[in-house]
Design an enzyme around this catalytic site. Structure first.
Site, PDB file in Angstrom:
ATOM      1  N   CYS A 159       0.821  -1.233   0.000  1.00 46.51           N
ATOM      2  CA  CYS A 159       0.000   0.000   0.000  1.00 46.51           C
ATOM      3  C   CYS A 159       0.845   1.269   0.000  1.00 46.51           C
ATOM      4  O   CYS A 159       0.334   2.351  -0.276  1.00 46.51           O
ATOM      5  CB  CYS A 159      -0.933   0.011   1.206  1.00 46.51           C
ATOM      6  SG  CYS A 159      -2.251  -1.186   1.053  1.00 46.51           S
TER       7      CYS A 159
HETATM    8  N1  COA Z   1     -20.360  -9.069   7.763  1.00 45.20           N
HETATM    9  C1  COA Z   1     -20.896  -9.187   8.997  1.00 45.20           C
HETATM   10  N2  COA Z   1     -20.166  -9.419  10.095  1.00 45.20           N
HETATM   11  C2  COA Z   1     -18.847  -9.577   9.929  1.00 45.20           C
HETATM   12  C3  COA Z   1     -18.223  -9.484   8.679  1.00 45.20           C
HETATM   13  C4  COA Z   1     -19.041  -9.238   7.561  1.00 45.20           C
HETATM   14  N3  COA Z   1     -18.529  -9.127   6.324  1.00 45.20           N
HETATM   15  N4  COA Z   1     -16.904  -9.680   8.837  1.00 45.20           N
HETATM   16  C5  COA Z   1     -16.684  -9.876  10.140  1.00 45.20           C
HETATM   17  N5  COA Z   1     -17.866  -9.830  10.817  1.00 45.20           N
HETATM   18  C6  COA Z   1     -18.097 -10.004  12.262  1.00 45.20           C
HETATM   19  C7  COA Z   1     -17.043 -10.884  12.886  1.00 45.20           C
HETATM   20  O1  COA Z   1     -17.399 -12.244  12.785  1.00 45.20           O
HETATM   21  C8  COA Z   1     -17.043 -10.401  14.333  1.00 45.20           C
HETATM   22  O2  COA Z   1     -18.113 -10.969  15.009  1.00 45.20           O
HETATM   23  P1  COA Z   1     -17.972 -11.402  16.569  1.00 45.20           P
HETATM   24  O3  COA Z   1     -17.689 -10.113  17.284  1.00 45.20           O
HETATM   25  O4  COA Z   1     -19.309 -11.982  16.851  1.00 45.20           O
HETATM   26  O5  COA Z   1     -16.822 -12.358  16.581  1.00 45.20           O
HETATM   27  C9  COA Z   1     -17.333  -8.918  14.201  1.00 45.20           C
HETATM   28  O6  COA Z   1     -17.962  -8.741  12.919  1.00 45.20           O
HETATM   29  C10 COA Z   1     -16.102  -8.056  14.260  1.00 45.20           C
HETATM   30  O7  COA Z   1     -15.123  -8.592  13.330  1.00 45.20           O
HETATM   31  P2  COA Z   1     -13.681  -8.007  13.178  1.00 45.20           P
HETATM   32  O8  COA Z   1     -12.975  -8.692  12.062  1.00 45.20           O
HETATM   33  O9  COA Z   1     -13.012  -8.010  14.505  1.00 45.20           O
HETATM   34  O10 COA Z   1     -14.085  -6.544  12.688  1.00 45.20           O
HETATM   35  P3  COA Z   1     -13.416  -5.167  12.931  1.00 45.20           P
HETATM   36  O11 COA Z   1     -14.369  -4.304  13.631  1.00 45.20           O
HETATM   37  O12 COA Z   1     -12.018  -5.279  13.431  1.00 45.20           O
HETATM   38  O13 COA Z   1     -13.329  -4.636  11.415  1.00 45.20           O
HETATM   39  C11 COA Z   1     -11.713  -4.401   9.638  1.00 45.20           C
HETATM   40  C12 COA Z   1     -12.599  -5.351  10.426  1.00 45.20           C
HETATM   41  C13 COA Z   1     -10.841  -5.182   8.664  1.00 45.20           C
HETATM   42  C14 COA Z   1     -12.584  -3.436   8.847  1.00 45.20           C
HETATM   43  C15 COA Z   1     -10.846  -3.624  10.661  1.00 45.20           C
HETATM   44  O14 COA Z   1     -10.161  -4.498  11.514  1.00 45.20           O
HETATM   45  C16 COA Z   1      -9.878  -2.715  10.008  1.00 45.20           C
HETATM   46  O15 COA Z   1     -10.218  -1.729   9.412  1.00 45.20           O
HETATM   47  N6  COA Z   1      -8.598  -2.963  10.125  1.00 45.20           N
HETATM   48  C17 COA Z   1      -7.618  -2.121   9.519  1.00 45.20           C
HETATM   49  C18 COA Z   1      -6.858  -2.876   8.517  1.00 45.20           C
HETATM   50  C19 COA Z   1      -7.099  -2.491   7.102  1.00 45.20           C
HETATM   51  O16 COA Z   1      -7.935  -1.750   6.718  1.00 45.20           O
HETATM   52  N7  COA Z   1      -6.238  -3.102   6.312  1.00 45.20           N
HETATM   53  C20 COA Z   1      -6.256  -2.957   4.917  1.00 45.20           C
HETATM   54  C21 COA Z   1      -4.885  -3.075   4.379  1.00 45.20           C
HETATM   55  S1  COA Z   1      -3.941  -1.612   4.744  1.00 45.20           S
END
Ligand code: COA
Length: 377
Positions: A159
């Site tokens: 990135c």
């Molecule tokens: N739809 C519905 N629910 C979903 C889902 C989807 N597509 N994907 C995950 N979930 C659920 C998970 O199962 C989890 O449920 P639980 O709490 O019952 O276990 C919950 O949502 C939270 O999941 P999690 O993966 O921990 O989500 P998050 O809030 O951390 O968001 C990202 C995920 C990837 C958006 C977030 O971690 C993020 O922005 N990270 C930064 C990294 C990034 O953007 N990287 C890109 C490359 S630079």
């Protein structure tokens, strides 16, 4: 006396694919795939041997990432629950490859906007996270298609590829080795995304950007002075893709999910936000710039939550859309191109003397800052 060479950004270019997938369309297709998978594996799921897949949701995607839609090179195969991956005809070696094609489109726009003829460009860097092949370099193919004499090579810093490319180009200018360098970032991220993975299927979109970095001596009167650039890398497995030609040595696992994008999203969020915010503040201090006085931040477009936190730490207050514009909502995460799209679309209104920051961060980990100041005719 030795002449000094000052690098500036003369112009930028953007190519946006015509097809776009909304969250609603994406989730509908994903959930059909989930239904099919769970039906086909009903017995194994009941016996406990296979885990049932859970559906995705539009609300989660928008809340967790800020993404509402993403552009893609081809929409239908991605949305087909039996395919869920991009598909296009393989091109012959005598045809322009698809990644080079979109890079050329963005590059042509940058050249036109600067009034620069290709024969007056000295080098092309293809700086992107998703190269189509190992060699010949995409950059050399782009160089040839544009009719540029000189040299070209590829660089992949995930990135952060575009900011690393800008610093590399700026260093060629500073050293007097080139006067005009094109940094092209074609990102066909739909090829590395696992569209069957609920945790990440919504993240990426396709696009191409170009940045023309030049010696101030030849730049058009309206340009952006590069006040300073800084790069940083810290090894992490939290964003990883194991795809590569050595996978051929392990045919039994060569199509496994780890040969596509995988991440520990929460760890990335927690570790990258403080690293990048600190880096920006330290670099601003080195350049004697008050970070709170920055007119605009063009941040990497990974996630609205990350950008909000980084911008807050840099500016000292909640950033407005005017101070830290988002393109993530319609483009998704476009890897190295994200901060350049934000800059391309949201920089023309700035006035002479306004100072801003282009900043990237991502896999590696890698991060890059480019502080710029507007100079107008
Ligand atoms: N739809 C519905 N629910 C979903 C889902 C989807 N597509 N994907 C995950 N979930 C659920 C998970 O199962 C989890 O449920 P639980 O709490 O019952 O276990 C919950 O949502 C939270 O999941 P999690 O993966 O921990 O989500 P998050 O809030 O951390 O968001 C990202 C995920 C990837 C958006 C977030 O971690 C993020 O922005 N990270 C930064 C990294 C990034 O953007 N990287 C890109 C490359 S630079």
């Amino acid at each position: 006396m030795e002449a000094t060479h000052r690098p500036v950004i003369s112009s930028t270019g953007l190519f946006t694919p015509s097809e776009s997938i909304s969250n609603e369309e994406l989730v509908e297709s994903f959930n059909k795939y989930v239904e099919l998978f769970n039906a086909e594996n009903a017995d194994a799921i009941a016996a406990g041997g296979v885990e049932a897949l859970a559906p995705s949701s539009v609300e989660f995607i928008e809340k967790a990432s800020g993404i509402k839609a993403r552009n893609v090179m081809v929409k239908d195969p991605i949305l087909d629950p039996e395919t869920m991956s991009p598909r296009w005809e393989e091109r012959g070696n005598d045809e322009l490859s698809i990644l080079a094609e979109i890079g050329v489109k963005a590059a042509r726009q940058a050249l036109e906007r600067a009034g620069r003829r290709p024969e007056n460009v000295d080098a092309v860097l293809c700086a992107a996270s998703n190269m189509q092949r190992p060699y010949p370099a995409m950059a050399i193919e782009i160089q040839q298609a544009l009719g540029i004499d000189g040299f070209a090579f590829d660089m992949n810093v995930a990135c952060s590829s575009a900011t690393f490319g800008i610093q590399t180009a700026a260093d060629y200018i500073r050293a007097g080795n080139a006067k005009s360098v094109l940094v092209v970032s074609p990102e066909i991220t739909s090829g590395h995304l696992n569209w069957r993975d609920r945790d990440s299927h919504f993240i990426f979109g396709d696009v191409a950007t170009a940045v023309l970095v030049e010696d101030a001596a030849i730049a058009p009167p309206d340009h952006w002075d590069i006040l300073g650039t800084r790069l940083k890398t810290v090894f992490s497995n939290n964003i990883r893709n194991n795809f590569g030609f050595l996978n051929r040595a392990h045919p039994e696992t060569s199509n496994a999910a780890d040969k596509l994008f995988v991440q520990e999203g929460r760890k990335v969020f927690k570790e990258v936000v403080p690293m990048v915010a600190q880096m920006i503040v330290d670099e601003a201090e080195r350049l004697s710039i008050d970070p709170r006085g920055l007119r605009r931040l063009w941040l990497h477009q990974a996630n609205t939550g990350m950008n909000r936190l980084i911008a807050h730490r840099v500016l000292g207050h909640e950033a407005s859309e005017d101070e830290s514009p988002t393109v993530l909502d319609t483009y998704g995460n476009t890897s190295s191109a994200g901060s350049i799209i934000a800059f391309h679309l949201h920089s023309e209104d700035l006035a002479e003397g306004d100072t801003g920051l282009i900043c990237s961060f991502g896999a590696g980990y890698s991060a890059g800052t480019v502080f710029v100041r507007k100079t107008a005719a």
